[in-house]
Design an enzyme around this catalytic site. Sequence first.
Site, short mmCIF file in Angstrom:
data_model
loop_
_atom_site.label_atom_id
_atom_site.label_comp_id
_atom_site.label_asym_id
_atom_site.label_seq_id
_atom_site.Cartn_x
_atom_site.Cartn_y
_atom_site.Cartn_z
N SER A 51 -3.46 14.87 -25.11
CA SER A 51 -2.24 15.19 -25.85
C SER A 51 -1.29 16.08 -25.07
O SER A 51 -1.72 16.92 -24.27
CB SER A 51 -2.60 15.88 -27.18
OG SER A 51 -3.41 15.05 -27.97
N HIS A 190 -3.38 18.22 -34.82
CA HIS A 190 -4.78 17.84 -34.59
C HIS A 190 -5.76 18.82 -35.24
O HIS A 190 -6.79 18.41 -35.78
CB HIS A 190 -5.06 17.75 -33.09
CG HIS A 190 -4.48 16.52 -32.46
ND1 HIS A 190 -4.95 15.25 -32.72
CD2 HIS A 190 -3.46 16.36 -31.57
CE1 HIS A 190 -4.26 14.36 -32.04
NE2 HIS A 190 -3.34 15.01 -31.33
#
Length: 297
Positions: A51, A190
């Site tokens: 990410s 997340h």
Amino acid sequence: MLVGIPWISIITKAYRSPGLSGINLGKFLIKRVIHLLRRDMPHISIFATLSPIPGYMHWLLPKFASQIKLSKSESEDMKHFSEKCSGSNFIEDLLLPEEKEMILSGYLKWLQSGTASEIEFDKSECMDTREHDSVKDVTEITYELLTSREWNKSDILSEALKPPLLRLCARYLLKEKKRGKALDVVANFHLQNGSMIERLNWMADSSDKGIEQSGGIMVNYVYRLDKIDEYAQSYLNTGHIHASSSLHQYLEVITEVVPVFLIRNVNKAPRVAMLLFALYELYKYNQCLCSRYVVNE
């Protein structure tokens, strides 16, 4: 590194739409992806993302700019001492001593290599920095290099800036929060869905956008099926961020902060500054604080 455990990387992006405000599609989408993957590969129990960290440099560069501005502040009269004592003005040294030495050494080698472009500094000030351990000069060099967005094109500068950028990135992800939650929007996405922060990846995104947003660093968020609900509830209820030991190792060294009124008086009246420093330490001891403070001599 996940050793001996089957795992897979999922490249993810966080999309935001005004029409979907308040609806947590992230958890649904992640669980859906995991369900589909497990259907085809049932032996996999740990999943990881690669990410971006879009808010990192947006947070870091103003921190450097603020430190430079404070360090350049002119000395004030001692009659303002009481005002400074009651305030909360501190100069935080973002760079560790060994990091400053490495950056300065790398920068001088870069200048001597003849590859330096339009970035210009006063070389004499750089030499003084090594002798007197001045926070100002190395911080200015670091700030100018990072804002030039050309440092990653030099192996010398890249290696010199790697340790502080990784360490400060770990701090940004683990410690910098807004309303009790992670400051970075992707990290918050997340973490609230039950992941933990596993590893930082140096130069995983060396594109212009990657350098501008995160200094080229990307991060792995790991989803363990038996921990997703536990981690999500812990984060949502208390803001606790679960992370690997490799991330926490970056935070073992605590950066030091220096009271502004001491910095402003140490060169002008060193004996007075040392007395003020002793009084300040006594005050902090009485307040039961454990922070360490230093004075540049």
